[in-house]
Write an enzyme that holds these catalytic residues in place. Structure first.
Site, PDB file in Angstrom:
ATOM      1  N   HIS A   1      -3.685   6.034   3.362  1.00 16.05           N
ATOM      2  CA  HIS A   1      -4.363   4.826   2.891  1.00 16.05           C
ATOM      3  C   HIS A   1      -3.747   3.557   3.479  1.00 16.05           C
ATOM      4  O   HIS A   1      -4.456   2.664   3.963  1.00 16.05           O
ATOM      5  CB  HIS A   1      -4.292   4.806   1.359  1.00 16.05           C
ATOM      6  CG  HIS A   1      -5.191   3.825   0.694  1.00 16.05           C
ATOM      7  ND1 HIS A   1      -4.828   2.518   0.479  1.00 16.05           N
ATOM      8  CD2 HIS A   1      -6.433   3.966   0.165  1.00 16.05           C
ATOM      9  CE1 HIS A   1      -5.806   1.891  -0.168  1.00 16.05           C
ATOM     10  NE2 HIS A   1      -6.796   2.743  -0.353  1.00 16.05           N
TER      11      HIS A   1
ATOM     12  N   ASP B   1       0.845  -1.193   0.000  1.00 19.05           N
ATOM     13  CA  ASP B   1       0.000   0.000   0.000  1.00 19.05           C
ATOM     14  C   ASP B   1       0.884   1.248   0.000  1.00 19.05           C
ATOM     15  O   ASP B   1       1.967   1.234  -0.581  1.00 19.05           O
ATOM     16  CB  ASP B   1      -0.936  -0.037   1.207  1.00 19.05           C
ATOM     17  CG  ASP B   1      -2.279   0.602   0.933  1.00 19.05           C
ATOM     18  OD1 ASP B   1      -2.306   1.821   0.717  1.00 19.05           O
ATOM     19  OD2 ASP B   1      -3.295  -0.110   0.931  1.00 19.05           O
TER      20      ASP B   1
ATOM     21  N   SER C   1     -11.072  -0.661  -0.959  1.00 18.68           N
ATOM     22  CA  SER C   1      -9.783  -0.678  -0.263  1.00 18.68           C
ATOM     23  C   SER C   1      -9.959  -0.950   1.218  1.00 18.68           C
ATOM     24  O   SER C   1      -9.049  -1.456   1.880  1.00 18.68           O
ATOM     25  CB  SER C   1      -9.071   0.672  -0.427  1.00 18.68           C
ATOM     26  OG  SER C   1      -8.513   0.805  -1.696  1.00 18.68           O
TER      27      SER C   1
END
Length: 784
Positions: free
Chosen positions: A232, A158, A561
């Site tokens: 994220h 990620d 996600s």
């Protein structure tokens, strides 16, 4: 040097017509020269390619594959076009990546041992209450039986990690597992102390990304370390395997105890994504390293932004195949391109493909109109409210821009008013910031028809809420009909309950049918992915807007996600509870025990349409982790099964060589159809031009429950299809742990799609497989 030769009949002249001819000729010559230079520059321009090579073709004169690749690269390089290897791949695939001109790439394709030369592609990035919603508890079920995932290693690919967050505390964890072979990359902003017994490895992969930018990436636009500057990666890592954190929350929202799915699992961080995206060359390098390091699960909330590429050209599919060969399950997000059909990505059958759904927690923020009508919305606005004061109401389309782009709203029309902004175009939080910048007091963000009734809560900088399409239309009708329209917004905090029901499938969640292989149903399952609370970076604000100076430990965001790491963490728990299970068996357990009913006992609905969802939208259903602990039967598959699948879809030996090292003979062990892959769900394609016909699939189930048991099948046939399962009864014993059955689908005529299911039961376990049927009038549809 370039010379221009003029024809003899064109000379300097005072004749205007002749002068015009001369000018025209010079212009044509200039255009020719410009085109020639542009073509030359295009041919000479370099870009990153991923080169897949046959491992067995390495000449004995080279001691390593890296030396062979260097020699191969040198053979197509010239004195003014030198190329260097960016990465060498040895575990997930065999090959390397390098910057090449088109001419060099073409030369490489003709060399022996080179399987394919594929341009590097950019991929895009596709959270306290969810454990309760999933039924996880400390006293029974998956958590205690899996020891909370103790010593299972989850590799998170990620944007990196913010290691100081409390979610990554290693308090109470034993030493790092002895099987771990990885390490922590130390940089000025990522010291050795950033790793501990929770974060046991951290590396950054940016060579492919920097190559795409001609080396322009630096510390100011993306830390060249595992540190997360986007948020994220911190969010996904803490969702999958974050530690228990007391008194977590986002301002005053979603307060309580935060914990990941597998609180005792270890996290290995592989930073592959940067401000402008994630590149295949970096993703493959990270997957290669993760396999060598010894991870058990790979969590990858990244994928294509368009339709899913062919498997042999899809680096995530290729890397996941390599991981599967090493016993590693790869869990991927399905994508956020819904609600259109064929939008799911990461759809190779050896990948666990996850869609997104809601949970039973809302953040209501109601719109109260001047005529007293109230419409429910959601918001994470944490500042001063509007009270009961009614403010003038305007539509952004009448004030400069319906989507509320920054700088496009007329301040004289917006100041002191609540502005209606349509969804689409720019970021949702940016719309509110644009309203505030123009002097507006608040924003009503309205869905359009394609978004339906999906409501996503955002941490707006001004008082704002989001309404579904139906409510948005009502508010706009009021605006037109009332000569002096007014409104206010009332914020109601955090509410948990059964109204609205949950789960419901997010309209943004990408869906099937499978774009590449219609006989494989995708997505596989859905999991919590809407308004999820999890850890956040300290580098940027919760909105990532430059105008937002706030910093938070936790943030609430939405996307597949977010659903992907939920399933990654659950898979880690099952890996701990059943260490001998293959990736396919873990996947099967979560699929065949998934729920298709919501928390009020009704069929799961689709927020895009407001009606009942289908297996093309939710796959096998919503994950039910406690039932997955003891699924009764599993549909297992391994390398040979997936190679047979590749043969069945028409791949020749050269394409299959991208995935496996040994030569493959597709005439041996070939499946009669891609649908014969031992998959836990069914997808059937009939040719409507020939009246449908008959389709037969075979399946093998393995008993992982009580030793001596008998399962009987019940069938819910899709409308227009007769379904027959033979035998109808499967018997298992200590000697007989596997059983085969055949399922026959006979079309009696239908529409375009129909759905059903079969369920095997021994009166203790229920092993359910959805059925999705398509009648296609186009060979293109069938072959996708």
């Amino acid at each position: 040097m370039i010379f221009i030769f003029f024809p003899k009949n064109i000379q300097r002249s005072r004749d205007p017509k002749m002068a015009t001819s001369l000018s025209s000729y010079i212009l044509l010559c200039s255009l020719f020269i410009f085109s020639f230079i542009s073509l030359t520059q295009s041919i000479d321009q370099t870009k990153t390619y991923i080169i897949h090579a046959s491992k067995s073709h390495k000449p004995n004169t080279f001691s390593t594959h890296h030396h062979w690749y260097s020699s191969v690269l040198q053979s197509v390089s010239s004195s003014n076009q030198q190329s260097d290897i960016i990465y060498t791949y040895e575990r997930s695939v065999n090959g390397f990546s390098a910057r090449l001109t088109r001419s060099q790439a073409s030369q490489l394709r003709r060399l022996p041992g080179i399987l394919s030369v594929i341009p590097d592609r950019r991929r895009t990035l596709h959270t306290t209450h969810t454990p309760n919603f999933l039924g996880l508890a400390d006293t029974f079920g998956l958590w205690p039986n899996a020891e909370y995932g103790d010593d299972v290693i989850v590799g998170v690919l990620d944007t990196g990690i913010w290691p100081e967050r409390p979610s990554f505390s290693d308090e109470g964890l034993p030493p790092v597992p002895a099987t771990w072979k990885g390490s922590c990359e130390v940089t000025p902003d990522f010291p050795a102390t950033a790793c501990n017994r929770k974060i046991i490895g951290a590396k950054a992969y940016y060579r492919g990304y920097t190559a795409s930018l001609n080396g322009l990436l630096n510390e100011t636009n993306g830390s060249l370390s595992p540190r997360d500057t986007e948020g994220h990666g911190t969010h996904t890592a803490s969702t999958a395997a974050g530690a228990v954190v007391k008194d977590a929350g986002f301002f005053d929202f979603a307060t309580g105890e935060a914990r990941g799915m597998a609180i005792k699992a270890r996290i290995a961080v592989y930073k592959i994504c940067w401000t402008a995206g994630c590149y295949d060359s970096d993703i493959l390098a990270a997957m290669d390293q993760a396999i060598d390091d010894g991870v058990h699960i790979i969590s990858l909330s990244v994928g294509s932004s368009g339709y899913a590429p062919q498997y042999y050209r899809d680096s995530i599919a290729i890397g996941a195949f390599g991981a599967m060969q090493h016993g590693i399950l790869t869990s991927c997000s399905a994508g956020n391109s819904g609600p259109g059909a064929y939008t799911a990505v990461n759809i190779a059958p050896w990948i666990f493909t996850i869609g997104a759904s809601t949970i039973d927690r809302e953040f209501p923020a109601d719109v109260v109109l001047g005529d007293g009508r109230v419409y429910g919305g959601v918001s994470l606005y944490s500042g001063d409210g509007l009270g009961e004061v009614q403010y003038p109401l305007v539509y952004a389309a009448d004030c400069g821009d319906r989507y509320c782009y920054p700088g496009k709203l007329n301040a004289s029309l917006v100041a002191g008013k609540i502005v209606i902004c349509d969804r689409g175009g720019n970021a949702r939080v940016e719309k509110g910031a644009a309203v505030r910048e123009a002097g507006g007091v608040g924003m009503i963000h309205t869905n359009l028809d394609e978004n339906g009734e999906e409501l996503l809560a955002d941490a707006h900088l001004c008082p704002a809420t989001m309404l579904g399409a139906a409510a948005g239309d009502k508010v706009k009708e009021y605006l037109k009909s009332d000569p002096s329209p007014t409104a206010t917004i009332v914020f109601r905090g955090t509410v948990i309950g059964t109204s609205p029901s949950a789960p419901r499938v997010a309209s943004f969640s990408s869906r099937g049918p499978n774009y590449r292989t219609a006989e494989i149903l995708k997505p596989d399952v859905i999991a919590p992915g809407v308004n999820i609370l999890a850890g956040w970076t300290g580098y940027t604000s919760p909105t990532s807007l430059d105008s937002d100076s706030r910093r938070v430990d936790f943030n609430i965001i939405s996307g597949t996600s977010m659903s992907c790491p939920h399933v990654s963490g659950l898979s880690a728990l099952l890996r701990k509870a059943h260490p001998t299970w293959s990736p396919a068996a873990i996947k099967s357990a979560l699929m065949t025990t998934a729920k298709f009913l919501d928390n009020i006992g009704e069929n799961i609905t689709d927020l895009a349409t407001g009606v009942e969802s289908t297996p093309f939208v939710h796959g096998s259903g919503h994950v039910d982790p406690n039932r997955a602990l003891n699924p009764g039967l599993v549909y297992d598959a391994g390398i040979d099964d997936y190679v047979a699948f590749l043969c069945a879809i028409g791949y020749d030996s050269s394409k299959i060589a991208t995935f496996v090292k040994d030569p493959v003979d597709c005439s041996v062990g070939k499946l009669s159809s891609p649908g014969d892959l031992n998959y836990p769900s069914f997808s059937v394609v009939f040719d409507s031009k020939n009246g449908g016909g008959v389709v037969k699939y075979k399946r093998v189930v393995k008993n992982v429950g009580d030793v001596d048991c008998v399962y009987e099948v019940s069938v819910s046939s899709p409308p227009g299809v007769e379904v027959v399962v033979l035998p109808e009864k499967l018997e298992f014993s200590e000697e007989k742990t596997e059983a085969e059955y055949e399922i026959t689908f006979t079309s009696s005529g239908g529409g375009s799609q129909a759905f059903g299911a079969i369920e095997w039961s021994d009166k203790v376990h229920s092993v359910r497989s959805p059925i999705a049927v398509v009648w296609s009038s186009s060979s293109w549809d069938i072959s996708m």
